[in-house]
Write an enzyme that holds these catalytic residues in place. Structure first.
Site, PDB file in Angstrom:
ATOM      1  N   TRP A 102      98.318  38.473  16.431  1.00 34.35           N
ATOM      2  CA  TRP A 102      98.847  39.625  17.162  1.00 34.35           C
ATOM      3  C   TRP A 102     100.319  39.468  17.513  1.00 34.35           C
ATOM      4  CZ3 TRP A 102      96.816  43.981  16.300  1.00 34.35           C
ATOM      5  CH2 TRP A 102      95.456  44.094  16.080  1.00 34.35           C
ATOM      6  N   ASP A 172     102.264  41.134  25.916  1.00 31.85           N
ATOM      7  CA  ASP A 172     101.111  41.889  25.437  1.00 31.85           C
ATOM      8  C   ASP A 172      99.872  41.257  26.075  1.00 31.85           C
ATOM      9  OD1 ASP A 172      98.972  42.972  24.088  1.00 31.85           O
ATOM     10  OD2 ASP A 172      99.597  42.325  22.084  1.00 31.85           O
ATOM     11  N   LYS A 196      89.317  46.548  25.706  1.00 30.76           N
ATOM     12  CA  LYS A 196      88.653  45.285  26.038  1.00 30.76           C
ATOM     13  C   LYS A 196      88.179  45.320  27.497  1.00 30.76           C
ATOM     14  CE  LYS A 196      91.598  43.920  22.488  1.00 30.76           C
ATOM     15  NZ  LYS A 196      90.854  43.907  21.264  1.00 30.76           N
TER      16      LYS A 196
HETATM   17  C1  LIG Z   1      96.320  41.004  21.622  1.00 28.61           C
HETATM   18  C2  LIG Z   1      96.285  42.334  20.941  1.00 28.61           C
HETATM   19  N1  LIG Z   1      97.418  43.025  20.794  1.00 28.61           N
HETATM   20  C3  LIG Z   1      97.443  44.211  20.197  1.00 28.61           C
HETATM   21  C4  LIG Z   1      96.294  44.803  19.695  1.00 28.61           C
HETATM   22  C5  LIG Z   1      96.367  46.135  19.018  1.00 28.61           C
HETATM   23  O1  LIG Z   1      95.753  47.110  19.795  1.00 28.61           O
HETATM   24  P1  LIG Z   1      95.506  48.577  19.204  1.00 28.61           P
HETATM   25  O2  LIG Z   1      94.646  48.413  17.998  1.00 28.61           O
HETATM   26  O3  LIG Z   1      94.837  49.299  20.311  1.00 28.61           O
HETATM   27  O4  LIG Z   1      96.829  49.153  18.848  1.00 28.61           O
HETATM   28  C6  LIG Z   1      95.080  44.130  19.822  1.00 28.61           C
HETATM   29  C7  LIG Z   1      93.840  44.729  19.303  1.00 28.61           C
HETATM   30  O5  LIG Z   1      92.785  44.169  19.287  1.00 28.61           O
HETATM   31  C8  LIG Z   1      95.078  42.863  20.460  1.00 28.61           C
HETATM   32  O6  LIG Z   1      93.926  42.178  20.608  1.00 28.61           O
END
Ligand SMILES: Cc1ncc(COP(=O)(O)O)c(C=O)c1O
Length: 360
Positions: A102, A172, A196
């Protein structure tokens, strides 16, 4: 209905009482007879829901009044772009810590807007650890330093926020927001997708210090402009109203559990029990530096990967679902967010011991 424990990484399981309340309120909200799915976002009923959710988030994390709280469409991926668009503020450089899948996604998106420097990376060690802060190297003129508090796929978590006095800190927290107390004042910007610990997918919450906003990159779309969204109470366009409503229900549930302090104690118990069971067995292993193992997502492997499929099938038969690891990592992963009860983790551990007895 059969009892199922859902270990999905997100969209993730919701507390039974939250689902029950949502079901109840779909029969008609209070006396109006209109459900939260059908309300105008400008109407008094929804404004009430929206304001209550914001107040609950502020209370849960003790968000100071000089921070704006926004509820924005586009998930955390939208924020990968919105962060540089809003926080570069006339600068060109941004620093990022790379700790897994991520953070890499955040880096790649930021490169569309900024000259990105990777201040530290654990790539060489297979993302099994977090580089010690003393080894981080970043340009002091960087507009901000970004990190990913919990790598949902890799299972690596920062148990303390880095201390960087000289550059604004951006985080994040998609997969660990509200799982523990945090000191909001350490951050210029916190963002998180909501599927989550805050309910449904499609939404992101943004907590941003007021002095950071108001100088967006030229060309920033209005829905990504934090100042405009703050001025218009996150309603530059029609927001994902039902996800916002569900975030409110999740926050009420969290308060009933005793808030982030109480949920943290429960989360520590759940994660410690699970990792202890994995470590005690030659049949299972977790490959992450124990000091940075995630409390939310526990990846693990079987000694014999040929048994993976039968493990997953037998687990599903036992009502333990969505345990498959991410395709980039393989093996298994148990996501144990706030809504996963301790009995769910205990049931998983008993199943793992049984499976080992049969096949180990
Ligand atoms: C740590 C993290 N950042 C970003 C995201 C991306 O989120 P989204 O798919 O809602 O854009 C996720 C998705 O699981 C994540 O776990």
């Amino acid at each position: 209905m059969r009892k199922v424990y859902n270990f999905s990484p997100g969209p993730a399981m919701l507390p039974a009482s939250v689902l029950e309340r949502a079901r109840e309120e779909l029969r008609g909200w209070r006396s109006s007879g209109v459900t939260p799915m059908e309300m105008s976002h400008r109407g008094a009923d929804f404004i009430g829901i929206a304001e209550k959710a914001e107040a609950a988030l502020r209370a849960a994390l003790a968000v100071p009044s000089n921070y704006k709280v926004l509820f924005l469409a586009g998930g955390a991926t939208g924020q990968f772009a919105a962060a540089p668009m809003n926080l570069l503020r006339g600068k060109t450089k941004a620093a990022y810590i790379e700790t897994g899948y991520w953070s890499r996604k955040a880096i790649d998106e930021a490169k569309l807007f900024a000259d990105v420097g990777v201040a530290a990376s654990s790539r060489d060690g297979g993302f099994a650890t977090i580089p010690p802060q003393a080894s981080w190297r970043f340009d002091p003129t960087a507009a901000y330093l970004h990190y990913t508090a919990n790598e949902t796929i890799g299972g690596v978590e920062f148990h303390e926020a880095p201390r960087v006095d000289d550059v604004p800190l951006v985080v994040d927290m998609s997969s660990n927001l509200l799982s523990r107390p945090i000191d909001v004042t350490q951050f210029a910007l916190i963002y998180a997708s909501t599927q989550k610990n805050l309910g449904l997918a499609g939404l992101a919450v943004v907590i941003v210090r007021e002095d950071m906003i108001g100088r967006p990159l030229p060309g920033t779309p209005s829905i990504f402009d934090y100042r405009r969204q703050a001025d218009e109470r996150s309603m530059v366009n029609t927001p994902p109203t039902y996800a916002w409503y569900m975030a409110g229900l999740m926050l009420e549930w969290l308060a009933e559990q005793g808030g982030v302090e109480a949920i943290e104690r429960r989360n520590i118990r759940k994660a410690s029990r699970l990792y202890a069971a994995i470590d005690a067995s030659p049949f299972y292993s977790n490959f992450i530096d124990p000091a940075v193992r995630s409390r939310m997502n526990a990846p693990f492997r079987l000694a014999d990967a040929n048994r993976d499929k039968s493990f997953l099938a037998a687990a599903a038969d036992a009502g333990l679902v969505s345990l498959e690891g991410h395709r980039s990592v393989g093996g298994m992963r148990a996501s144990i967010y706030n809504a996963m009860p301790e009995e769910g983790v205990e049931t998983l551990i008993s199943f793992m011991l049984d499976f080992e007895k049969r096949w180990g």
